[in-house]
Every structure is written in C-alpha cells, then in structure tokens.
Design a protein around this motif. Sequence first.
Motif, short mmCIF file in Angstrom:
data_model
loop_
_atom_site.label_atom_id
_atom_site.label_comp_id
_atom_site.label_asym_id
_atom_site.label_seq_id
_atom_site.Cartn_x
_atom_site.Cartn_y
_atom_site.Cartn_z
N ASN A 102 0.82 -1.21 0.00
CA ASN A 102 0.00 0.00 0.00
C ASN A 102 0.86 1.27 0.00
OD1 ASN A 102 -2.26 -1.60 0.00
ND2 ASN A 102 -2.75 -1.29 2.16
N ASN A 103 1.87 1.29 0.87
CA ASN A 103 2.73 2.47 0.95
C ASN A 103 3.61 2.63 -0.29
OD1 ASN A 103 1.64 2.99 3.44
ND2 ASN A 103 3.36 2.17 4.60
N GLY A 104 3.92 1.50 -0.93
CA GLY A 104 4.69 1.55 -2.19
C GLY A 104 3.81 1.89 -3.37
N LEU A 105 2.51 2.02 -3.13
CA LEU A 105 1.52 2.42 -4.14
C LEU A 105 1.47 1.45 -5.32
CD1 LEU A 105 2.22 6.28 -4.18
CD2 LEU A 105 0.50 5.04 -2.86
N ILE A 106 1.72 0.16 -5.04
CA ILE A 106 1.67 -0.82 -6.14
C ILE A 106 0.47 -1.76 -6.01
CG2 ILE A 106 4.17 -0.75 -6.48
CD1 ILE A 106 4.35 -3.41 -5.01
N THR A 107 -0.27 -1.66 -4.91
CA THR A 107 -1.45 -2.52 -4.73
C THR A 107 -2.45 -2.27 -5.85
OG1 THR A 107 -1.17 -2.49 -2.32
CG2 THR A 107 -3.31 -3.18 -3.18
N ALA A 108 -2.73 -1.01 -6.12
CA ALA A 108 -3.72 -0.67 -7.15
C ALA A 108 -3.24 -1.12 -8.53
CB ALA A 108 -3.98 0.84 -7.15
N THR A 109 -1.93 -1.04 -8.77
CA THR A 109 -1.39 -1.46 -10.07
C THR A 109 -1.58 -2.96 -10.28
OG1 THR A 109 0.27 0.30 -9.93
CG2 THR A 109 0.66 -1.47 -11.53
N ILE A 110 -1.32 -3.73 -9.22
CA ILE A 110 -1.51 -5.18 -9.30
C ILE A 110 -2.99 -5.51 -9.49
CG2 ILE A 110 -1.31 -7.34 -8.01
CD1 ILE A 110 1.19 -6.15 -6.68
N LEU A 111 -3.85 -4.79 -8.77
CA LEU A 111 -5.29 -4.99 -8.93
C LEU A 111 -5.74 -4.62 -10.33
CD1 LEU A 111 -6.67 -3.63 -5.53
CD2 LEU A 111 -6.48 -6.01 -6.24
N HIS A 112 -5.15 -3.56 -10.87
CA HIS A 112 -5.52 -3.13 -12.22
C HIS A 112 -5.16 -4.21 -13.24
CE1 HIS A 112 -6.28 -0.63 -15.65
NE2 HIS A 112 -5.02 -0.70 -16.05
N ALA A 113 -4.01 -4.85 -13.05
CA ALA A 113 -3.61 -5.94 -13.95
C ALA A 113 -4.62 -7.08 -13.86
CB ALA A 113 -2.21 -6.44 -13.58
N GLY A 114 -5.05 -7.36 -12.62
CA GLY A 114 -6.08 -8.39 -12.44
C GLY A 114 -7.39 -7.98 -13.04
N GLU A 115 -7.76 -6.70 -12.86
CA GLU A 115 -9.02 -6.19 -13.41
C GLU A 115 -9.03 -6.31 -14.93
OE1 GLU A 115 -11.63 -2.03 -13.48
OE2 GLU A 115 -9.51 -2.03 -12.90
N THR A 116 -7.92 -5.97 -15.55
CA THR A 116 -7.82 -6.06 -17.01
C THR A 116 -7.92 -7.50 -17.48
OG1 THR A 116 -6.36 -4.12 -17.01
CG2 THR A 116 -6.38 -5.48 -19.01
N GLY A 117 -7.25 -8.40 -16.75
CA GLY A 117 -7.26 -9.81 -17.13
C GLY A 117 -8.59 -10.49 -16.87
N LEU A 118 -9.38 -9.93 -15.95
CA LEU A 118 -10.64 -10.56 -15.57
C LEU A 118 -11.84 -10.01 -16.33
CD1 LEU A 118 -10.10 -10.63 -11.71
CD2 LEU A 118 -10.13 -12.60 -13.23
N THR A 119 -11.58 -9.15 -17.30
CA THR A 119 -12.68 -8.51 -18.03
C THR A 119 -13.63 -9.53 -18.65
OG1 THR A 119 -11.25 -6.64 -18.56
CG2 THR A 119 -13.25 -6.89 -19.88
N HIS A 120 -13.07 -10.60 -19.21
CA HIS A 120 -13.89 -11.60 -19.90
C HIS A 120 -13.92 -12.93 -19.15
CE1 HIS A 120 -14.13 -8.80 -23.23
NE2 HIS A 120 -12.81 -8.74 -23.30
N VAL A 121 -13.57 -12.92 -17.88
CA VAL A 121 -13.58 -14.15 -17.08
C VAL A 121 -14.90 -14.24 -16.33
CG1 VAL A 121 -12.51 -15.37 -15.16
CG2 VAL A 121 -11.08 -14.23 -16.85
N SER A 122 -15.55 -15.40 -16.42
CA SER A 122 -16.82 -15.59 -15.72
C SER A 122 -16.59 -15.67 -14.22
CB SER A 122 -17.50 -16.86 -16.20
OG SER A 122 -16.77 -18.00 -15.80
N GLN A 123 -17.63 -15.46 -13.45
CA GLN A 123 -17.53 -15.53 -11.99
C GLN A 123 -17.12 -16.93 -11.53
OE1 GLN A 123 -21.51 -14.02 -12.28
NE2 GLN A 123 -21.15 -12.62 -10.59
N SER A 124 -17.69 -17.94 -12.17
CA SER A 124 -17.36 -19.33 -11.80
C SER A 124 -15.90 -19.64 -12.07
CB SER A 124 -18.26 -20.31 -12.56
OG SER A 124 -19.61 -20.15 -12.20
N LEU A 125 -15.40 -19.19 -13.22
CA LEU A 125 -13.99 -19.44 -13.55
C LEU A 125 -13.07 -18.70 -12.60
CD1 LEU A 125 -11.83 -20.66 -15.33
CD2 LEU A 125 -12.09 -18.74 -16.92
N PHE A 126 -13.44 -17.47 -12.24
CA PHE A 126 -12.61 -16.70 -11.31
C PHE A 126 -12.47 -17.42 -9.98
CE2 PHE A 126 -12.25 -13.90 -7.67
CZ PHE A 126 -11.09 -13.20 -7.96
#
Length: 505
Positions: free
Chosen positions: A378-402
């Motif tokens: 959090n203090n290194g301000l990279i949590t959001a970046t990692i989440l953003h990578a996950g958000e981008t990758g999960l755009t077309h992933v179904s809830q069950s697959l996730f």
Amino acid sequence: MQAQPEKKRHRFKMPSAFTILFIIIIIIAILSWFIPAGKYSTDSSGNLIANTYHTVKSNPQGLWDVVMSPVYGMVGDKNTDGAISVSLFILVIGGFLGVVNKTKALDAGISSIVNRYKGRKKVLIPILMTLFALGGSTYGMAEETVAFYPLLIPVMMACGFDSIVAVALALVGTSVGNMASTVNPFATGVASQTLGISPGDGLVSRIIFFVIVDVIAIAFVMRYATKIQKDPTKSYVYAQREEDWKSFNIDERTNDVEPMTGRQKDVIWLFMAAFVIMIIGLVPWSSLNKHFTFFDTATTWLENIPVLGTLLGHDIAPLGTWYFSEITMLFLVMSVVVMWVYHMKEDVFIDAFMGGMADFVSVAMIVAVARGLQVVMNNGLITATILHAGETGLTHVSQSLFIILTFLFYVPMSFLIPSTSGLAAATIGIMGPLGHFAHVSGSLVITAYQAAEGWVGLVTPTSGVVMAALAISHVNLTTWWKWSLRLMLYLFIATVVFLAILAAI
C-alpha cells in the motif's frame, strides 16, 4: 589407509512461515522500485471503483519501510488498518482454550463417547469425525488432535479396523472442518477482518459446504473401514498389524477409559455455548432479513429498564452486530465462567490462561507480519497497479472461472505458507478486491481460500500436525498419500463444483 569420516547430509528444511513472509515482504519492497505506482478512486464506503485506475508518483520502499512493516501491520498506519484487534482475539481465545484444556473436559468427552459406542464399532466413525470436523470448522482445531491418537488407535484396532482409520477420524475430520470453516477465528476471522466484512457473511453457504465435505469424508472412511473389517489383508498397513497390536498395548488400553465428571460435563456445555453465542453474535441477522429486529429490540429494552439498564451499561452491541471486540470479550468472560463452574483456583486459572495465550503468541504475531506485506504494498503504491492488472485480465472471465482459479491459486500458496492466519492476512487483501472486479463476493473468496488451505492441510509434509499424527500411528507418509489420493480427488471435485455453482447464483 585411514577411513574417511562419512559426510553428513544436510536435508532441506522448509523455512518457517515468518521467514517466508519476510522474504516476500523484501521482494515486494524491491518490486516497488520497478512496478508503476497507481491508485483507484473509492466510493463513500471506501470500496474501489472499477475502471478508475490512474498512475501516480512512485514511492519505492526501502530498508526502514521493510523493518517497520510488521509494526505498522499490528498497529496500523495511514494506508493500512492494523491487525491488533484480531491478534488480541487470537490471544484471548488461546487463553480460553488453555483453561478448557486444563479441565481435561475435551479429552474426557472424547473418551466417554469412545467408551459408550465401543460395542457399536462403525457408529463411532461418523460421530467422532463430525465432532473433530466441528472443532476444525469453529475454532481451527488441529494441533489439539495429537493428544487423541494414543487413545483412538487402540480402540479402532480393537474394533477390527487399523491405525489409518484412527488417524483419519481426527486428521481427516479436522481437515474437512477447516475446509468449510464457518467461524474459525484463525481463518474466517482473519480473512474477514482483512476485507472489512463480518465473519458471519457467507455463513449459510459455508454450513452447506461443511455438510457436503463431511459426508464425503465419512463415507470414504467408513467404506475403507468396512472393507478391512471383512478382510484385514486389504489394510494399507496390514504387514505391521501384529507389531502395532503389541506396540500400542491394545488389550490393556482399550479398557482404560475414565468417565467424565459432572464438572467436566458442565465445561463441555459452556465450551459449546461460547461458540454458539459467537455464531449468533456474528451472523448479520438484519442483512439476512430486514424485518428481523429481535436482538436490537431486546437490547434496547434491557438498556431502558431502570437500575438494571444502568448496571448492564450503555451502548451494548446487539447480537448480530458483533465484531472482534465483542467476541474477544465473550471468550474472556467465558474463561472466567469456566473457572468458576469448575471450581478452579485463581492461580491455576491464571497459569492456564496465560499458558494458552503463550501457545498462540506466534499465531498472533504472524498476522501482524503478514499484514506488513500489505503495508509495504500500500505504501509503495503498487497494490492498485496489481489490482488493475487483475481487473484487465478478468474482463472476460466468468464468476465461476474466477472462483475456481482463486481456489487453484491457494493450493500452492497453502503449501508455501502453512499458516492459516498468515496466509489470510498476506493474500486476502489482494484476492478480495480482485473478486470485487469479477463480481464475486468477498465471503466467497474467503470460502475458496479456506477450502484450499484445509485440502492441502490433509497431506502436506510441511504440516507438523500431519507428520506428528503419522509418526504416532506408525504410518508412512507415502502410505498415507496412497490411501488419501481418491479422497483428495473427491473433495477437490466437490469443492470446484460447489464454488462454481455459488459464484453463478
């Protein structure tokens, strides 16, 4: 020619969870120098808003930040809530268990059940496995089972079974209980606190999952027990049966069972009552049914009674709104009640309570160290970046697959970090928000994490409980793996299907 001394072989020893977490913290700090910094916008409740990620000025973490991270992990800082409330709860429940164990009530209770159903043999299997599963599901029972193997092995062998059945009663029982942890403070509690949700969220689905995995495990063990009862040569440890019979003193020890005392029975009732009250207190009743206001109304009524209301105090939290402060108070009070009912001397009580707390200090501290990982991110301000990578990758992933991928992610992580609370504190802070982006509830992410941790805990050699159980019962690790292979497969399939269905609903 003088013989050369034989060189000692240095076997690899898995480092402790503390060491693994510190290594991960250092790695994360190094990554903060290279991963772009970023942030998300949040709503009024503090939840991240999807598609609002933006880059910001980097804030790489240095040596001072690394060594301070466990401290901030405990007390909190401007970017991360501290783990002090959950750590204190872990210490207090450790003290409570220390007092209960001092009475020998749990040992006597198991002994009493074994003695009562000794003549009905196979009835013991579902009864004992369910009891151990309830222990794993409610308070993370694991190490406590080691004391039961010397009792269970002679009884199971005398019933015509083998030592594997004895091990399965406690080890498989507690493992499936941990898979479907309902209110386990070291799994459900730590993970829920990390996500800022009530441990009661998702309780109904976890109870259903508990029934499913418990039934599968019981059916598997009973089928094996029936098979070797009919033909002892089918036992995976048949070759050592005669040796085990002599080694465990079967004839003598099966008749050496002390009956429960009246005070021990009272302690058992209090022990169960404590967890029942905790469950009732944590379940968000108003969220389940907005018209159910019984506990709120009853609490207000009590507070408004003249004199009695003043004696009780003000701002009493109604059942259904409890969190870590309230359940910590519950187990502190119940410890004193157990002391009073059992007529335990004050100095004995203090020693037992402090001894119980001492047994859980490492668990409480590992939560803080694991939270330190989140502090650095959090203090290194990279949590959001990692989440953003996950958000981008999960755009077309179904809830069950996730949710299935989440379960698979936690399988190797459970091996790498063999600490229930440490794993939760270190990873749930990332996986929970990722689930939010995939429209999967935080409580379901917690269920996936718990299922993987309990599943791996059944066979992993990094678990002291597994290795201790097998050592006591003279069962080889590879033999245990062969026996449990199909059970692991059944539980894996059941878990994946259950998680996929829940996510799709």
